[in-house]
Scaffold this active site. Structure first.
Site, PDB file in Angstrom:
ATOM      1  N   ARG A   1      40.344  35.173  34.307  1.00 33.30           N
ATOM      2  CA  ARG A   1      39.383  34.306  34.992  1.00 33.30           C
ATOM      3  C   ARG A   1      39.049  33.125  34.081  1.00 33.30           C
ATOM      4  O   ARG A   1      38.978  33.275  32.851  1.00 33.30           O
ATOM      5  CB  ARG A   1      38.130  35.128  35.292  1.00 33.30           C
ATOM      6  CG  ARG A   1      37.094  34.434  36.140  1.00 33.30           C
ATOM      7  CD  ARG A   1      37.558  34.207  37.542  1.00 33.30           C
ATOM      8  NE  ARG A   1      36.454  33.912  38.444  1.00 33.30           N
ATOM      9  CZ  ARG A   1      36.606  33.298  39.610  1.00 33.30           C
ATOM     10  NH1 ARG A   1      37.807  32.896  40.017  1.00 33.30           N
ATOM     11  NH2 ARG A   1      35.573  33.089  40.401  1.00 33.30           N
TER      12      ARG A   1
ATOM     13  N   THR B   1      43.324  30.137  47.501  1.00 30.21           N
ATOM     14  CA  THR B   1      43.751  31.172  46.556  1.00 30.21           C
ATOM     15  C   THR B   1      45.094  31.760  47.015  1.00 30.21           C
ATOM     16  O   THR B   1      45.581  31.444  48.090  1.00 30.21           O
ATOM     17  CB  THR B   1      42.651  32.257  46.402  1.00 30.21           C
ATOM     18  OG1 THR B   1      41.452  31.638  45.959  1.00 30.21           O
ATOM     19  CG2 THR B   1      43.015  33.365  45.469  1.00 30.21           C
TER      20      THR B   1
ATOM     21  N   ASN C   1      40.576  27.899  43.177  1.00 31.43           N
ATOM     22  CA  ASN C   1      39.399  27.895  44.050  1.00 31.43           C
ATOM     23  C   ASN C   1      39.689  27.183  45.359  1.00 31.43           C
ATOM     24  O   ASN C   1      40.588  27.610  46.065  1.00 31.43           O
ATOM     25  CB  ASN C   1      38.160  27.338  43.346  1.00 31.43           C
ATOM     26  CG  ASN C   1      36.877  27.772  44.066  1.00 31.43           C
ATOM     27  OD1 ASN C   1      36.892  28.771  44.779  1.00 31.43           O
ATOM     28  ND2 ASN C   1      35.795  27.054  43.888  1.00 31.43           N
TER      29      ASN C   1
ATOM     30  N   GLU D   1      36.541  26.024  39.736  1.00 33.01           N
ATOM     31  CA  GLU D   1      35.973  27.376  39.748  1.00 33.01           C
ATOM     32  C   GLU D   1      34.504  27.412  39.329  1.00 33.01           C
ATOM     33  O   GLU D   1      33.822  28.407  39.573  1.00 33.01           O
ATOM     34  CB  GLU D   1      36.791  28.249  38.798  1.00 33.01           C
ATOM     35  CG  GLU D   1      37.125  29.612  39.337  1.00 33.01           C
ATOM     36  CD  GLU D   1      38.145  29.565  40.453  1.00 33.01           C
ATOM     37  OE1 GLU D   1      37.791  29.945  41.575  1.00 33.01           O
ATOM     38  OE2 GLU D   1      39.293  29.160  40.202  1.00 33.01           O
TER      39      GLU D   1
ATOM     40  N   SER E   1      33.929  36.458  40.995  1.00 38.02           N
ATOM     41  CA  SER E   1      35.038  36.179  41.902  1.00 38.02           C
ATOM     42  C   SER E   1      35.067  37.199  43.031  1.00 38.02           C
ATOM     43  O   SER E   1      34.545  38.310  42.899  1.00 38.02           O
ATOM     44  CB  SER E   1      36.350  36.278  41.112  1.00 38.02           C
ATOM     45  OG  SER E   1      37.453  36.185  41.990  1.00 38.02           O
TER      46      SER E   1
ATOM     47  N   GLY F   1      41.119  34.027  50.529  1.00 44.08           N
ATOM     48  CA  GLY F   1      40.180  33.945  51.646  1.00 44.08           C
ATOM     49  C   GLY F   1      38.732  33.878  51.207  1.00 44.08           C
ATOM     50  O   GLY F   1      37.845  34.211  51.994  1.00 44.08           O
ATOM     51  N   GLY F   2      38.486  33.478  49.942  1.00 44.95           N
ATOM     52  CA  GLY F   2      37.111  33.293  49.485  1.00 44.95           C
ATOM     53  C   GLY F   2      36.298  34.558  49.684  1.00 44.95           C
ATOM     54  O   GLY F   2      36.734  35.667  49.378  1.00 44.95           O
TER      55      GLY F   2
HETATM   56  N1  GLY Z   1      37.612  31.146  43.773  1.00 43.68           N
HETATM   57  C1  GLY Z   1      37.503  32.201  44.703  1.00 43.68           C
HETATM   58  C2  GLY Z   1      37.171  33.483  44.067  1.00 43.68           C
HETATM   59  O1  GLY Z   1      37.542  33.711  42.935  1.00 43.68           O
HETATM   60  O2  GLY Z   1      36.514  34.280  44.674  1.00 43.68           O
END
Ligand code: GLY
Length: 573
Positions: free
Chosen positions: A110, A384, A404, A423, A455, A475-476
């Protein structure tokens, strides 16, 4: 292309197997790890969001690489082939399983906040979030993690040198890939949604507009950056001339990165979250992903209320109420475990689920604003990339990686070809202020120098006496519910194609509505849920881009499938 292969090498029409999970949850230590099988499937499978990335993975397997070398190749190729979703300017989570000793590990790549980042850096003088400040331009970018992960995984888990596994991506970047209708549509949309920097425009919007379908986009600068990574390892990206180029580009445009920030970046190996639901072992993402905790919480609640035996609408009602409470806990408690105490053991304990269930009524929806926690509303987005790999020996990789939102920050430091992530928006810029996905968080996910932002990425393995599944999706905020539904589908007998094709339902605590894809709920179910007090919202667009692999142990039937909503590539060889 979706693929199915039996032990005898026959191609089968995917069929739903009648296999129903016996609901009931065991705590993390109860018999976990007993189900993994010593022998491999004899064939390999890869499912990714782009056929060229899947081909890169198979190329590396054919050269003697294992699933982890293939994961490096697929990941790097996606940096080139799917630039709107993920890349070496961003980060990701690599869930790996080694067949030799049946161990699983979570490689956390990350992004981190730069040292000069402050809690209030995106707020104006009135303490309100400045519009798009955490989304556009270099100030929105965290320190990338993917280059470090590629080296780490190649050196520690792969069989081939990093340079060999990066070669297909470098070739793709130099030779170029043709613009598809999908890429053209995204490139046309992006200037209205983001702020493409001059170097971004030079690559992707020459003459100020998206190139015609079929035109080649060559990425010479990105190829050079990948060459440096290939020749020098992560040091070639995080230190020396390439790092100086990255930092100069960022600072010249108002960003705050320093060469020290880049030099200090490290991947972190973490224990995956593991729990049982009935006969199924779930191995999934720990914090700083919010996904594994939420999955465990929801499965605990479903198990305690006998979900598998319920009829509609009680089934979907319970699912929504469980998800609502898991997302509330995410908003309140989760953040980078290296910075804030995250009570993972407590949150995923079966007794804790009993406490959450105490407020669930089966005759009425619980309004989210009656549950304590940060509250706000905002629409959702998707981006993503996820890919799944299984090699012939049984090594597995489930990888979700991201920059992101669409094309990340839209900022390319001149001369690097690297699209930087945005991000920083995944942090809580202010308690209760929604991020790009409408998610709200508490101070546990506040900005601090060096900290990782929370995340939703949830790469996951499922395993039972029946077989295994490897899955994940972009898909966020919807990622966790999509993985949950995919897991439930596998438990009900679905193969890879069944998992990825399933119409989807989602709730995330705030906004307080059940959103669903067309076909996910019939009219009777919608009416029954509305009667219980749920607000329903049919989505005008499909969600996600799930990439799944399944293996049935009875006859070694191996299936790989890419989400039919997009144009991925999956195969079994
Ligand atoms: N950037 C989307 C996530 O990591 O949830």
């Amino acid at each position: 292309m979706n693929s199915v292969l039996t032990r005898a090498g026959q191609v089968l029409v995917p069929a739903l197997l009648l296999w129903i999970a016996v609901a009931g949850v065991a705590h993390a230590e109860d018999g976990i790890g007993n189900l993994a099988r010593a022998n491999g499937p004899g064939h390999a499978a890869i499912a990714s969001a782009h056929p060229a990335a899947t081909a890169a993975g198979f190329e590396i397997l054919s050269q003697g690489g294992n699933a982890f070398d293939a994961a490096v190749a697929v990941s790097a190729a996606l940096s080139v082939a799917e630039p709107h979703s993920s890349g070496i300017g961003g980060g990701g989570f690599f869930l790996l399983h080694e067949a030799a000793d049946q161990s699983s590990v979570f490689v956390d790549a990350r992004e981190t906040a730069p040292a000069a980042a402050t809690r209030d850096m995106y707020l104006d003088e009135n303490g309100e979030p400045v519009r798009r400040a955490s989304l556009s331009g270099p100030l929105a970018a965290g320190i990338p993690g993917l280059p470090a992960a590629l080296e780490h995984i190649a050196n520690k888990y792969g069989r081939l040198p990093l340079a060999q596994s990066l070669a297909p991506a470098i070739r793709l970047a130099r030779e170029g890939l043709p613009v598809t209708e999908g890429t053209q549509r995204l490139l046309r949309a992006f200037p209205r949604m983001g702020s493409p920097s001059p170097a971004f425009v030079e690559i992707f919007l020459p003459d100020g507009e998206a190139p015609p379908v079929g035109a080649l986009i060559r990425r010479a600068d990105l190829a050079d950056t990948l060459e440096t990574l290939s020749a020098q390892g992560a040091a070639g990206f995080y230190t020396g001339p390439r790092a100086e180029l990255l930092v100069k580009g960022v600072r010249d445009a108002g960003g705050i990165w320093t060469t020290e920030d880049l030099a200090a970046y490290r991947t972190v190996e973490r224990q995956p979250i593991r729990f049982r639901y009935g006969e199924v072992e779930v191995t999934t993402a720990p914090p700083p992903s919010a996904g594994g905790v939420a999955l465990a919480q929801v499965f605990n609640m479903l198990g305690h209320r006998g979900y598998a035996q319920l009829e509609e609408p009680a089934r979907t009602h319970l699912l929504v109420e469980a998800i609502r409470r898991a997302y509330r806990d995410r908003a309140e408690f989760l953040g980078d475990p290296d910075f804030v105490p995250v009570p993972v053991e407590r949150l995923i304990h079966p007794w804790y689920a009993d406490g959450l269930l105490a407020s669930v009524r089966m005759d009425r929806a619980t309004p989210s604003d009656t549950l304590p926690g940060p509250v706000s509303q905002r629409p959702l987005g998707t981006d993503t990339s996820h890919f799944s790999v299984l090699d012939k020996d049984g090594n597995r990789a489930a990888v979700t990686q991201t920059i992101n939102t669409l094309f990340g920050s839209g900022f390319v430091p001149p001369g690097t070809g690297v699209i930087l992530n945005n991000e920083m928006d995944d942090f809580s810029v202010k308690r209760g202020a929604p991020n790009a996905f409408g998610l709200v968080h508490s101070h546990a996910n506040g900005i601090e120098p060096g900290k990782r932002m929370l995340s939703s990425m949830t790469p996951t393995f499922l395993e039972s006496e029946r077989g295994l599944a490897i899955l994940g999706t972009p898909g966020g905020s919807r990622i966790v519910t999509m993985v949950l539904l995919g897991a439930l589908a596998w438990m009900d007998g679905a193969d890879a194609e069944g998992i990825v094709g399933l119409p989807r339902v989602h709730h995330q605590y705030i906004p307080d509505s059940v959103s669903f894809e067309a076909g996910a709920m019939d009219n009777d179910l919608q009416a029954a849920l509305a009667e219980l007090g749920h607000k329903l919202r049919e989505s005008s667009r499909p969600w996600g881009n799930m990439q799944a692999i399944t293996l049935d142990y009875a006859d070694d039937t191996l299936t790989a499938a890419s989400d039919p909503r997009r144009n991925g590539g999956s195969d079994v060889r």
